[in-house]
Design a protein around this motif. Structure first.
Motif, mmCIF file in Angstrom:
data_model
loop_
_atom_site.group_PDB
_atom_site.id
_atom_site.type_symbol
_atom_site.label_atom_id
_atom_site.label_comp_id
_atom_site.label_asym_id
_atom_site.label_seq_id
_atom_site.Cartn_x
_atom_site.Cartn_y
_atom_site.Cartn_z
ATOM 1 N N MET A 1 1.019 -1.214 0.036
ATOM 2 C CA MET A 1 -0.159 -0.060 0.015
ATOM 3 C C MET A 1 0.897 1.244 0.144
ATOM 4 S SD MET A 1 -1.298 2.709 2.035
ATOM 5 C CE MET A 1 -0.968 2.090 3.666
ATOM 6 N N ILE A 2 0.560 2.294 -0.701
ATOM 7 C CA ILE A 2 1.244 3.715 -0.857
ATOM 8 C C ILE A 2 0.506 4.645 -0.517
ATOM 9 C CG2 ILE A 2 2.402 4.774 -2.836
ATOM 10 C CD1 ILE A 2 2.888 2.398 -4.336
ATOM 11 N N VAL A 3 1.136 5.404 0.358
ATOM 12 C CA VAL A 3 0.296 6.561 0.632
ATOM 13 C C VAL A 3 0.974 7.886 -0.382
ATOM 14 C CG1 VAL A 3 0.367 8.282 2.821
ATOM 15 C CG2 VAL A 3 0.411 5.746 3.198
ATOM 16 N N VAL A 4 -0.241 8.638 -0.605
ATOM 17 C CA VAL A 4 0.210 9.859 -1.302
ATOM 18 C C VAL A 4 -0.501 10.907 -0.750
ATOM 19 C CG1 VAL A 4 -0.259 10.924 -3.897
ATOM 20 C CG2 VAL A 4 -0.103 8.422 -3.638
ATOM 21 N N THR A 5 0.181 12.024 -0.529
ATOM 22 C CA THR A 5 -0.287 13.101 0.207
ATOM 23 C C THR A 5 -0.596 14.170 -0.911
ATOM 24 O OG1 THR A 5 1.934 14.383 0.416
ATOM 25 C CG2 THR A 5 1.475 12.862 2.166
ATOM 26 N N ALA A 6 -1.438 15.045 -0.287
ATOM 27 C CA ALA A 6 -1.974 16.226 -1.288
ATOM 28 C C ALA A 6 -2.722 15.566 -2.427
ATOM 29 C CB ALA A 6 -0.911 17.263 -1.801
ATOM 30 N N ALA A 7 -3.329 14.449 -2.121
ATOM 31 C CA ALA A 7 -3.915 13.498 -3.310
ATOM 32 C C ALA A 7 -5.038 14.371 -4.132
ATOM 33 C CB ALA A 7 -4.148 12.285 -2.804
ATOM 34 N N GLY A 8 -5.642 15.347 -3.298
ATOM 35 C CA GLY A 8 -6.676 15.975 -4.139
ATOM 36 C C GLY A 8 -6.304 17.081 -5.110
ATOM 37 N N GLY A 9 -5.270 17.266 -5.240
ATOM 38 C CA GLY A 9 -4.593 18.176 -6.208
ATOM 39 C C GLY A 9 -4.255 17.422 -7.669
ATOM 40 N N GLN A 10 -4.143 18.186 -8.330
ATOM 41 C CA GLN A 10 -3.942 17.736 -9.996
ATOM 42 C C GLN A 10 -2.792 16.872 -9.892
ATOM 43 O OE1 GLN A 10 -2.982 20.225 -13.374
ATOM 44 N NE2 GLN A 10 -1.201 21.186 -12.224
ATOM 45 N N THR A 11 -1.702 17.043 -9.204
ATOM 46 C CA THR A 11 -0.509 16.086 -9.293
ATOM 47 C C THR A 11 -0.836 14.771 -8.437
ATOM 48 O OG1 THR A 11 1.057 17.935 -9.566
ATOM 49 C CG2 THR A 11 1.917 15.887 -8.635
ATOM 50 N N GLY A 12 -1.302 15.004 -7.341
ATOM 51 C CA GLY A 12 -1.602 13.967 -6.429
ATOM 52 C C GLY A 12 -2.539 12.893 -7.104
ATOM 53 N N THR A 13 -3.818 13.471 -7.679
ATOM 54 C CA THR A 13 -4.827 12.654 -8.549
ATOM 55 C C THR A 13 -3.949 11.874 -9.757
ATOM 56 O OG1 THR A 13 -6.672 14.199 -7.963
ATOM 57 C CG2 THR A 13 -7.161 12.707 -9.381
ATOM 58 N N ALA A 14 -3.197 12.467 -10.269
ATOM 59 C CA ALA A 14 -2.395 11.946 -11.344
ATOM 60 C C ALA A 14 -1.678 10.664 -10.866
ATOM 61 C CB ALA A 14 -1.533 12.903 -12.256
ATOM 62 N N VAL A 15 -1.027 11.010 -9.719
ATOM 63 C CA VAL A 15 -0.062 9.803 -9.180
ATOM 64 C C VAL A 15 -0.821 8.780 -8.692
ATOM 65 C CG1 VAL A 15 1.578 9.229 -7.289
ATOM 66 C CG2 VAL A 15 1.758 11.328 -8.823
ATOM 67 N N VAL A 16 -1.802 9.095 -7.980
ATOM 68 C CA VAL A 16 -3.011 7.973 -7.668
ATOM 69 C C VAL A 16 -3.359 7.130 -8.905
ATOM 70 C CG1 VAL A 16 -5.108 7.471 -6.658
ATOM 71 C CG2 VAL A 16 -3.620 9.060 -5.734
ATOM 72 N N ARG A 17 -3.696 7.615 -9.900
ATOM 73 C CA ARG A 17 -4.125 7.096 -11.070
ATOM 74 C C ARG A 17 -3.168 6.236 -11.791
ATOM 75 N NH1 ARG A 17 -5.463 11.345 -13.584
ATOM 76 N NH2 ARG A 17 -7.885 11.357 -13.061
ATOM 77 N N ALA A 18 -2.065 6.785 -11.646
ATOM 78 C CA ALA A 18 -0.656 5.968 -12.315
ATOM 79 C C ALA A 18 -0.577 4.744 -11.454
ATOM 80 C CB ALA A 18 0.427 6.679 -12.545
ATOM 81 N N LEU A 19 -0.667 4.947 -9.989
ATOM 82 C CA LEU A 19 -0.420 3.534 -9.236
ATOM 83 C C LEU A 19 -1.510 2.666 -9.409
ATOM 84 C CD1 LEU A 19 0.674 5.480 -6.224
ATOM 85 C CD2 LEU A 19 2.261 4.100 -7.329
ATOM 86 N N ARG A 20 -2.726 3.140 -9.541
ATOM 87 C CA ARG A 20 -4.065 2.315 -9.542
ATOM 88 C C ARG A 20 -3.727 1.540 -10.885
ATOM 89 N NH1 ARG A 20 -5.722 -0.203 -6.601
ATOM 90 N NH2 ARG A 20 -8.046 -0.324 -7.365
#
Length: 277
Positions: A1-20
């Motif tokens: 499991m990976i924790v991503v901070t500031a995930a509601g911003g454009q960068t964080g959301t993009a990183v979450v998408r790439a990880l998923r």
């Protein structure tokens, strides 16, 4: 499991998408309560935590294989706040931390770059296994201006007409972040994420004009008055002053190696957009 901070911003959301997309489980940290369909729709676990406030980060970091630390843009607390979060990660036994920095953080004339430079220094001394990603300016930075450009035929440039930026697509940045978060053999590395070509404002206007099928000219928006004292406004002004004088370019070879392919061009980014007339 990976924790991503500031995930509601454009960068964080993009990183979450790439990880998923890689099948990784993600704990997405946001600063405010409320619906987050852009994250829950990706299958992320959403938790609320304020980066700058003391709180039980051990619960948020429990079971994490890695943490991706994004700090909100132009926040004066970044250097000390990031240092504190690195300490929380070490105490929680997080095996890997990746810090979202910026291309050339040592350009300390820009306060937000200086903050990231100090955070990188703290990360190096933290005792953690770490990697750093240093993106250039995003191709997406001009998207909000495009409907007005389509309507008026004018592109506004606060960084002049002569110097260039190596704009990088946010999706490429997010994919590079996912590589750093999940793949072995990269510890202690600092990785630049730079687009494939240096682009002046007139060249951007040419590319946007080709996409819109109309002539686009550039308006040089020269800053007036003294540098503001408010932190965010000061950062923006000094950033564009620096870009005007020196540009903001780099080499795409490191990002090419991380992605296993060349970074996407600005023209390719434009081709995917729906731009209202």
């Amino acid at each position: 499991m990976i924790v991503v901070t500031a995930a509601g911003g454009q960068t964080g959301t993009a990183v979450v998408r790439a990880l998923r997309a890689r099948g990784e489980q993600v704990r997405a940290v946001v600063s405010r309560r409320g619906p987050r369909p852009e994250l829950t729709g990706l299958g992320a676990e959403v938790v609320v935590a304020e980066l700058t406030q003391p709180m039980p980060w051990a619960d948020i970091l429990a079971g994490a294989d890695a943490m991706y630390l994004i700090w909100p843009n132009f926040d004066p607390d970044e250097a000390e706040g990031a240092r504190a979060l690195f300490g929380e990660a070490r105490r929680s036994g997080v095996p890997r931390v990746v810090y979202h920095s910026v291309l050339r953080p040592q350009a300390r004339v820009m306060p937000h770059h200086a903050a990231k430079d100090r955070a990188e220094e703290a990360l190096d001394a933290s005792g953690l296994s770490w990697r750093v990603l240093q993106p250039c300016a995003y191709a997406q930075n001009f998207d909000d201006q495009l409907p007005q450009v389509a309507a008026t035929g004018r592109l506004r440039s606060p960084w002049g007409l002569r110097t260039a930026q190596s704009l990088v697509d946010l999706a490429d940045v997010a994919e590079a972040a996912a590589v750093l978060l999940t793949e072995d053999g990269l510890d202690g590395g600092t990785f630049e994420a730079v687009g494939p070509e240096p682009l002046t404002a007139p060249r951007l206007a040419e590319l946007i004009g080709a996409r819109l099928e109309r002539e686009v000219t550039v308006e040089d928006v020269v800053p007036r008055g003294e540098v503001p004292q408010a932190y965010a406004a000061r950062c923006r002004r000094l950033m564009f002053d620096h870009y005007r004088a020196h540009g903001f370019t780099g080499s795409p070879r490191t990002l090419t190696a991380l992605l296993g392919r060349p970074p996407r061009t600005y023209a390719a980014h434009l081709a995917e957009l729906e731009i209202p007339a």
